[in-house]
Design a protein around this motif. Sequence first.
Motif, PDB file in Angstrom:
ATOM      1  N   ASN A  43      16.810  38.959  11.950  1.00 40.86           N
ATOM      2  CA  ASN A  43      15.902  40.002  12.637  1.00 40.86           C
ATOM      3  C   ASN A  43      15.987  41.431  11.991  1.00 40.86           C
ATOM      4  OD1 ASN A  43      14.736  38.393  14.625  1.00 40.86           O
ATOM      5  ND2 ASN A  43      16.182  38.907  16.054  1.00 40.86           N
ATOM      6  N   ALA A  44      14.848  42.088  11.832  1.00 41.82           N
ATOM      7  CA  ALA A  44      15.145  43.394  10.974  1.00 41.82           C
ATOM      8  C   ALA A  44      15.768  44.522  11.875  1.00 41.82           C
ATOM      9  CB  ALA A  44      13.588  43.817  10.862  1.00 41.82           C
ATOM     10  N   ALA A  45      16.531  45.257  11.057  1.00 45.96           N
ATOM     11  CA  ALA A  45      17.562  45.945  11.801  1.00 45.96           C
ATOM     12  C   ALA A  45      16.806  47.419  12.385  1.00 45.96           C
ATOM     13  CB  ALA A  45      18.623  46.642  10.841  1.00 45.96           C
ATOM     14  N   SER A  53      15.934  49.054   3.508  1.00 46.35           N
ATOM     15  CA  SER A  53      16.469  48.784   2.291  1.00 46.35           C
ATOM     16  C   SER A  53      17.800  47.821   2.434  1.00 46.35           C
ATOM     17  CB  SER A  53      17.192  50.212   1.620  1.00 46.35           C
ATOM     18  OG  SER A  53      15.938  50.993   1.376  1.00 46.35           O
ATOM     19  N   SER A  54      18.449  48.037   3.615  1.00 44.23           N
ATOM     20  CA  SER A  54      19.682  47.245   3.765  1.00 44.23           C
ATOM     21  C   SER A  54      19.023  45.588   4.283  1.00 44.23           C
ATOM     22  CB  SER A  54      20.343  47.730   4.987  1.00 44.23           C
ATOM     23  OG  SER A  54      21.477  46.737   5.581  1.00 44.23           O
ATOM     24  N   ASP A  55      17.744  45.729   4.993  1.00 43.17           N
ATOM     25  CA  ASP A  55      17.321  44.264   5.191  1.00 43.17           C
ATOM     26  C   ASP A  55      16.927  43.408   3.982  1.00 43.17           C
ATOM     27  OD1 ASP A  55      17.684  44.512   7.893  1.00 43.17           O
ATOM     28  OD2 ASP A  55      15.711  45.387   8.598  1.00 43.17           O
ATOM     29  N   LEU A  56      16.364  44.155   3.146  1.00 43.89           N
ATOM     30  CA  LEU A  56      15.552  43.725   1.688  1.00 43.89           C
ATOM     31  C   LEU A  56      16.973  43.102   0.983  1.00 43.89           C
ATOM     32  CD1 LEU A  56      12.856  46.169   1.012  1.00 43.89           C
ATOM     33  CD2 LEU A  56      12.807  43.946   1.826  1.00 43.89           C
ATOM     34  N   THR A 123       4.733  40.395  11.378  1.00 47.29           N
ATOM     35  CA  THR A 123       6.229  40.698  11.531  1.00 47.29           C
ATOM     36  C   THR A 123       7.268  40.025  10.679  1.00 47.29           C
ATOM     37  OG1 THR A 123       6.085  38.576  13.038  1.00 47.29           O
ATOM     38  CG2 THR A 123       5.587  40.719  14.181  1.00 47.29           C
ATOM     39  N   LYS A 124       6.907  39.311   9.661  1.00 47.51           N
ATOM     40  CA  LYS A 124       7.737  38.552   8.630  1.00 47.51           C
ATOM     41  C   LYS A 124       7.466  39.163   7.303  1.00 47.51           C
ATOM     42  CE  LYS A 124       7.720  34.342  11.402  1.00 47.51           C
ATOM     43  NZ  LYS A 124       8.145  35.017  12.601  1.00 47.51           N
ATOM     44  N   ILE A 125       8.775  38.942   6.718  1.00 46.37           N
ATOM     45  CA  ILE A 125       8.900  39.267   5.151  1.00 46.37           C
ATOM     46  C   ILE A 125       9.729  38.338   4.638  1.00 46.37           C
ATOM     47  CG2 ILE A 125       9.814  40.941   3.449  1.00 46.37           C
ATOM     48  CD1 ILE A 125       9.244  42.303   7.068  1.00 46.37           C
ATOM     49  N   TYR A 126       9.059  37.596   3.504  1.00 48.34           N
ATOM     50  CA  TYR A 126       9.565  36.365   3.014  1.00 48.34           C
ATOM     51  C   TYR A 126       9.968  36.624   1.579  1.00 48.34           C
ATOM     52  CZ  TYR A 126       6.838  33.460   6.066  1.00 48.34           C
ATOM     53  OH  TYR A 126       6.431  32.718   7.044  1.00 48.34           O
ATOM     54  N   PHE A 127      11.378  36.315   1.359  1.00 45.18           N
ATOM     55  CA  PHE A 127      12.018  36.508  -0.065  1.00 45.18           C
ATOM     56  C   PHE A 127      12.443  34.930  -0.485  1.00 45.18           C
ATOM     57  CE2 PHE A 127      15.525  37.333  -2.986  1.00 45.18           C
ATOM     58  CZ  PHE A 127      14.931  37.835  -3.953  1.00 45.18           C
ATOM     59  N   VAL A 128      11.611  34.461  -1.632  1.00 45.38           N
ATOM     60  CA  VAL A 128      11.417  33.131  -1.834  1.00 45.38           C
ATOM     61  C   VAL A 128      11.942  32.984  -3.228  1.00 45.38           C
ATOM     62  CG1 VAL A 128      10.202  30.963  -1.992  1.00 45.38           C
ATOM     63  CG2 VAL A 128       9.781  32.933  -0.300  1.00 45.38           C
ATOM     64  N   GLY A 129      12.686  31.893  -3.568  1.00 46.90           N
ATOM     65  CA  GLY A 129      13.130  31.191  -4.978  1.00 46.90           C
ATOM     66  C   GLY A 129      12.056  30.331  -5.160  1.00 46.90           C
ATOM     67  N   PHE A 130      11.028  30.761  -6.025  1.00 45.82           N
ATOM     68  CA  PHE A 130       9.762  29.906  -6.144  1.00 45.82           C
ATOM     69  C   PHE A 130       9.958  28.626  -7.151  1.00 45.82           C
ATOM     70  CE2 PHE A 130       7.767  33.812  -4.531  1.00 45.82           C
ATOM     71  CZ  PHE A 130       7.062  33.279  -3.376  1.00 45.82           C
ATOM     72  N   ALA A 131      11.084  28.826  -7.779  1.00 42.19           N
ATOM     73  CA  ALA A 131      11.362  27.720  -8.720  1.00 42.19           C
ATOM     74  C   ALA A 131      11.610  26.483  -7.886  1.00 42.19           C
ATOM     75  CB  ALA A 131      12.553  27.999  -9.793  1.00 42.19           C
ATOM     76  N   ILE A 187      12.814  37.825   6.727  1.00 39.20           N
ATOM     77  CA  ILE A 187      13.215  38.879   7.849  1.00 39.20           C
ATOM     78  C   ILE A 187      12.182  38.749   8.967  1.00 39.20           C
ATOM     79  CG2 ILE A 187      13.227  41.320   8.090  1.00 39.20           C
ATOM     80  CD1 ILE A 187      13.592  41.620   5.036  1.00 39.20           C
ATOM     81  N   GLU A 188      12.659  38.445  10.020  1.00 37.80           N
ATOM     82  CA  GLU A 188      11.855  38.163  11.142  1.00 37.80           C
ATOM     83  C   GLU A 188      11.884  39.387  12.165  1.00 37.80           C
ATOM     84  OE1 GLU A 188      13.513  34.500  12.766  1.00 37.80           O
ATOM     85  OE2 GLU A 188      11.821  33.369  11.883  1.00 37.80           O
ATOM     86  N   ALA A 189      10.808  39.385  13.009  1.00 35.55           N
ATOM     87  CA  ALA A 189      10.690  40.234  14.032  1.00 35.55           C
ATOM     88  C   ALA A 189      10.655  42.059  13.612  1.00 35.55           C
ATOM     89  CB  ALA A 189      11.868  40.456  15.196  1.00 35.55           C
TER      90      ALA A 189
END
Length: 194
Positions: A43-45, A53-56, A123-131, A187-189
């Motif tokens: 969950n996002a802070a 910045s901390s969540d990312l 409500t969501k942010i994705y960080f993905v290793g697309f490889a 990162i949810e919510a």
Amino acid sequence: TVVRDDLVRAMAAREDLSFISGDGSDATPKGLLNWTNATNKFNAAGVTLDNISSDLGKAMQKLMDAEIELMGARCGWLISPQTWKYLTTIRTTNGPWGFRDEMLGRGTLLGFPFRVTTQVPTTKIYFVGFANAVIGEGLSLQVDASQEAAYHDGSAVVASFSQDQTVIRVISEHDFALRYDKSAAIIEAGTWGA
């Protein structure tokens, strides 16, 4: 050309939805949301620049903790238009932009490329290793057109012949998988920009 372009856009949007948040039911692919390991979802802070910045950073650390080489894994962000607007307009307490210059100038967020799509919930942010994301696609595309077909418009069945319409159906077969379930962090919510 107009109809073809509309079909291509609609198919791309539907594939994005499946690949991002599909649950794998009803002969649809399971997407990132459901492939991602539960320990990589958090969950996002909050909505201050420091918390964002901390969540990312935490999302990036989740992949590093799983031995995912960030540059080698071709990592990037998936965000909603609302999140993009918020990130490009948030300021520090002194007035300078938090992420605007990097996002608008270089097309990156904390050094990694991002893509904006309405298929990502606000409500969501994705960080993905697309490889480590794999898309399997059938080689054929089935296109059918009929002036006699019927379709459901959401409330009733409509006969195209009686409406002087042509119904076009396009079928594409594809699937999606994440090779390692810790190759993505979510990162949810998040209420960024809400």
